[in-house]
Design a protein around this motif. Structure first.
Motif, PDB file in Angstrom:
ATOM      1  N   THR A   1       0.826  -1.209   0.000  1.00 24.69           N
ATOM      2  CA  THR A   1       0.000   0.000   0.000  1.00 24.69           C
ATOM      3  C   THR A   1       0.857   1.253   0.000  1.00 24.69           C
ATOM      4  O   THR A   1       0.374   2.334  -0.351  1.00 24.69           O
ATOM      5  CB  THR A   1      -0.945   0.031   1.211  1.00 24.69           C
ATOM      6  N   GLY A   2       2.131   1.127   0.360  1.00 23.39           N
ATOM      7  CA  GLY A   2       3.026   2.271   0.339  1.00 23.39           C
ATOM      8  C   GLY A   2       3.618   2.549  -1.026  1.00 23.39           C
ATOM      9  O   GLY A   2       4.212   3.617  -1.240  1.00 23.39           O
ATOM     10  N   ALA A   3       3.457   1.623  -1.980  1.00 25.93           N
ATOM     11  CA  ALA A   3       3.988   1.828  -3.323  1.00 25.93           C
ATOM     12  C   ALA A   3       3.221   2.948  -4.023  1.00 25.93           C
ATOM     13  O   ALA A   3       2.006   3.064  -3.892  1.00 25.93           O
ATOM     14  CB  ALA A   3       3.887   0.538  -4.136  1.00 25.93           C
ATOM     15  N   SER A   4       3.930   3.767  -4.794  1.00 25.11           N
ATOM     16  CA  SER A   4       3.272   4.855  -5.522  1.00 25.11           C
ATOM     17  C   SER A   4       2.596   4.364  -6.792  1.00 25.11           C
ATOM     18  O   SER A   4       1.727   5.040  -7.352  1.00 25.11           O
ATOM     19  CB  SER A   4       4.285   5.943  -5.871  1.00 25.11           C
ATOM     20  N   SER A   5       2.987   3.165  -7.258  1.00 24.78           N
ATOM     21  CA  SER A   5       2.354   2.577  -8.443  1.00 24.78           C
ATOM     22  C   SER A   5       2.593   1.078  -8.438  1.00 24.78           C
ATOM     23  O   SER A   5       3.537   0.582  -7.816  1.00 24.78           O
ATOM     24  CB  SER A   5       2.925   3.184  -9.730  1.00 24.78           C
ATOM     25  N   LEU A   6       1.735   0.347  -9.126  1.00 24.68           N
ATOM     26  CA  LEU A   6       1.901  -1.098  -9.281  1.00 24.68           C
ATOM     27  C   LEU A   6       1.003  -1.586 -10.402  1.00 24.68           C
ATOM     28  O   LEU A   6       0.221  -0.826 -10.978  1.00 24.68           O
ATOM     29  CB  LEU A   6       1.590  -1.839  -7.977  1.00 24.68           C
ATOM     30  N   ARG A   7       1.156  -2.861 -10.698  1.00 24.08           N
ATOM     31  CA  ARG A   7       0.320  -3.505 -11.714  1.00 24.08           C
ATOM     32  C   ARG A   7      -0.363  -4.705 -11.100  1.00 24.08           C
ATOM     33  O   ARG A   7       0.250  -5.490 -10.376  1.00 24.08           O
ATOM     34  CB  ARG A   7       1.177  -3.959 -12.907  1.00 24.08           C
ATOM     35  N   MET A   8      -1.657  -4.853 -11.372  1.00 25.02           N
ATOM     36  CA  MET A   8      -2.451  -5.984 -10.907  1.00 25.02           C
ATOM     37  C   MET A   8      -2.875  -6.803 -12.120  1.00 25.02           C
ATOM     38  O   MET A   8      -3.363  -6.259 -13.103  1.00 25.02           O
ATOM     39  CB  MET A   8      -3.714  -5.505 -10.176  1.00 25.02           C
ATOM     40  N   LYS A   9      -2.670  -8.122 -12.023  1.00 23.33           N
ATOM     41  CA  LYS A   9      -3.092  -8.982 -13.124  1.00 23.33           C
ATOM     42  C   LYS A   9      -3.616 -10.299 -12.576  1.00 23.33           C
ATOM     43  O   LYS A   9      -3.005 -10.888 -11.680  1.00 23.33           O
ATOM     44  CB  LYS A   9      -1.947  -9.258 -14.097  1.00 23.33           C
ATOM     45  N   GLY A  10      -4.751 -10.763 -13.108  1.00 20.45           N
ATOM     46  CA  GLY A  10      -5.257 -12.055 -12.666  1.00 20.45           C
ATOM     47  C   GLY A  10      -6.725 -12.233 -12.962  1.00 20.45           C
ATOM     48  O   GLY A  10      -7.312 -11.528 -13.793  1.00 20.45           O
ATOM     49  N   THR A  11      -7.314 -13.200 -12.276  1.00 14.64           N
ATOM     50  CA  THR A  11      -8.722 -13.530 -12.471  1.00 14.64           C
ATOM     51  C   THR A  11      -9.403 -13.686 -11.123  1.00 14.64           C
ATOM     52  O   THR A  11      -8.786 -14.107 -10.142  1.00 14.64           O
ATOM     53  CB  THR A  11      -8.884 -14.845 -13.258  1.00 14.64           C
TER      54      THR A  11
END
Length: 267
Positions: free
Chosen positions: A63-73
């Motif tokens: 939650t502290g990251a300024s950005s990320l990528r989410m991938k899945g189902t």
């Protein structure tokens, strides 16, 4: 570890795909965790930490990251379908990626500045237009399929989607974790260590989490910051979400070429 930490991650994609459906009228996020988990002793930085403490550190780092990528189902019990998500997003309220529902097509989504850009494929438009006359459905497909559209992010038709593009909103509440938390009088989730596994070539500590009748598996990075690399759920709506591209720029740019202004059409 509080229940909010798990709920925030598992439900975000499901809620967002439902919102997108109402509007139509790379690297580390791609892999899978290995099937087997080693039973070796915990490696740094987790030596001496309980499973709950590791889970808390993972959620705080993520939650502290300024950005990320989410991938899945994720399985959606309301539609009895499978939601697919592949989305990069940040805390500047920007996002870029795709959302889909089983074989019912997909939508490309970009949010930058005060504008939401979306591109629907034909299968998605036909699924969302069920119940309409064939002439109306064909007209919608002819007008919209495969073409970029835009809406004001502040408008009533797009503000809910725009809010999903804010990483703070998507993971809202997930940072509020800790072994001293309570959940309205019900028992808090409990976690246990389950060795290590590989997620996209990175070694992850495996945590097995019990939350009432629900079960989750968390994969936490053992090198660098203890980010959550993957979350598998065997809950009511089973699914798996992988996280990656932490702190990388989100490719949220205005699409090239002709863009159809849906606000102008509706006005």
């Amino acid at each position: 570890m509080r229940r909010t930490a798990l709920a925030a991650v598992c439900l975000a994609a499901a809620a967002t795909t439902a919102l997108v459906g109402c509007q139509s009228g790379q690297d580390k996020a791609d892999g899978k965790a290995s099937a087997t988990a080693a039973s070796s002793k915990p490696k740094e930085p987790f030596a001496g930490l309980s499973a709950d403490e590791i889970g808390d550190r993972a959620m705080k780092a993520t939650t502290g990251a300024s950005s990320l990528r989410m991938k899945g189902t994720i399985q959606d019990d309301e539609s009895d379908g499978t939601i697919r998500i592949d989305m990069a997003l940040n805390k500047k309220n920007e996002c870029a990626g795709t959302l889909g529902m089983g074989a019912q097509g997909k939508t490309d989504l970009i949010k930058t500045g005060d504008t939401v850009y979306m591109k629907y494929d034909e299968a998605f438009l036909r699924e969302q237009s069920k119940g309409e006359s064939k002439a109306d459905v064909d007209a919608a497909v002819s007008l919209l399929a495969g073409k970029w559209t835009k809406m004001s992010a502040k408008g009533s038709d797009a503000k809910d989607i725009a809010s999903f593009c804010d990483l703070n909103t998507v993971l809202g509440g997930a940072e509020d974790v800790g072994s001293d938390g309570s959940s309205g009088g019900t028992a808090d989730p409990t976690a246990t260590r389950a060795g290590t596994a590989q997620v996209d070539g990175a070694t992850a500590a495996v945590l097995k989490v019990k939350d009432g009748k629900d079960r989750y598996t968390m994969y936490v990075a053992t090198e660098g910051r203890p980010y959550l690399l993957r979350l598998d759920s065997t809950a009511k709506d089973p699914g798996s979400i992988t996280f990656g591209d932490f702190e990388k720029p989100v490719p949220a740019q205005k699409p090239a070429g002709k863009i159809l202004d849906l606000d102008a059409l509706g006005g």
